[in-house]
Design a protein around this motif. Structure first.
Motif, short mmCIF file in Angstrom:
data_model
loop_
_atom_site.label_atom_id
_atom_site.label_comp_id
_atom_site.label_asym_id
_atom_site.label_seq_id
_atom_site.Cartn_x
_atom_site.Cartn_y
_atom_site.Cartn_z
N HIS A 157 -11.64 11.15 -2.06
CA HIS A 157 -11.15 12.52 -1.83
C HIS A 157 -11.09 12.82 -0.32
N PHE A 158 -12.13 12.40 0.42
CA PHE A 158 -12.17 12.57 1.88
C PHE A 158 -10.96 11.92 2.54
N LEU A 159 -10.63 10.69 2.12
CA LEU A 159 -9.47 9.98 2.68
C LEU A 159 -8.16 10.65 2.27
N SER A 160 -8.06 11.06 1.02
CA SER A 160 -6.83 11.69 0.52
C SER A 160 -6.53 12.99 1.24
N PHE A 212 -0.07 6.39 7.49
CA PHE A 212 0.13 4.97 7.26
C PHE A 212 -0.63 4.40 6.05
N ALA A 213 -1.42 5.23 5.36
CA ALA A 213 -2.17 4.72 4.20
C ALA A 213 -2.56 5.87 3.29
N ARG A 214 -2.28 5.70 2.03
CA ARG A 214 -2.70 6.65 0.99
C ARG A 214 -3.34 5.85 -0.14
N PRO A 215 -4.56 5.34 0.09
CA PRO A 215 -5.18 4.46 -0.91
C PRO A 215 -5.51 5.18 -2.20
N GLY A 216 -5.40 4.45 -3.29
CA GLY A 216 -5.75 4.98 -4.60
C GLY A 216 -7.19 4.65 -4.95
N LEU A 217 -7.62 5.14 -6.08
CA LEU A 217 -8.93 4.84 -6.64
C LEU A 217 -8.68 4.05 -7.92
N GLU A 218 -9.13 2.81 -7.95
CA GLU A 218 -8.82 1.91 -9.06
C GLU A 218 -10.11 1.39 -9.69
N GLU A 219 -10.00 0.86 -10.89
CA GLU A 219 -11.11 0.18 -11.54
C GLU A 219 -10.72 -1.27 -11.77
N ALA A 220 -11.61 -2.18 -11.37
CA ALA A 220 -11.35 -3.61 -11.55
C ALA A 220 -12.68 -4.36 -11.57
N HIS A 221 -12.82 -5.24 -12.53
CA HIS A 221 -13.97 -6.15 -12.60
C HIS A 221 -15.32 -5.43 -12.55
#
Length: 130
Positions: free
Chosen positions: A83-86, A92-101
């Motif tokens: 949320h802080f990053l969003s 130049f970057a809009r990272p998502g929040l993902e689930e993996a492994h």
């Protein structure tokens, strides 16, 4: 019996532009600048940045590292950090929040080809055994 204790790792990431590095690591990701070093005014910069217990060295020196490194940085409160990053709406970057492994992940690439993956384990809701 071992008489030593390994304490931490401090990766060195290659950078090519000090202002872009500071914009990304300090202003976007929220790291703090701990110190900077140059042998002389027109020499390459070597600096340390930190965020919580995570410490990184960023270097303009040719032989210190190769671009394209990938880091996994363990974090508590990844949803809050996402949320802080969003909120920054970084151009130049809009990272998502993902689930993996079994982890929640926020992946972001720096301007120099290095990849940072902030991770937090997904807590199992059923910890009891019957």
């Amino acid at each position: 019996m071992n008489r030593y204790h390994v304490k931490s790792t401090v990766p060195i990431l290659r950078i090519f532009d000090v202002e872009k590095a500071k914009e990304f690591y300090l202003h976007f990701l929220g790291f703090s600048l701990d110190w900077e070093h140059r042998y002389e005014e027109d020499y390459p910069l070597y600096m340390q940045v930190s965020l919580g217990e995570c410490c990184l060295h960023l270097s303009e020196h040719h032989g210190d590292s190769s671009p394209g490194v990938q880091l996994r940085i363990h974090i508590e409160g990844i949803e809050t950090y996402h949320h802080f990053l969003s909120e920054k709406k970084y151009k130049f970057a809009r990272p998502g929040l993902e689930e993996a492994h079994g982890f929640k992940e926020v992946r972001v690439g720096d301007p120099f080809g290095n990849r940072l993956c902030f991770v937090e384990p997904i807590q199992s809701e059923n910890l009891s055994t019957n």
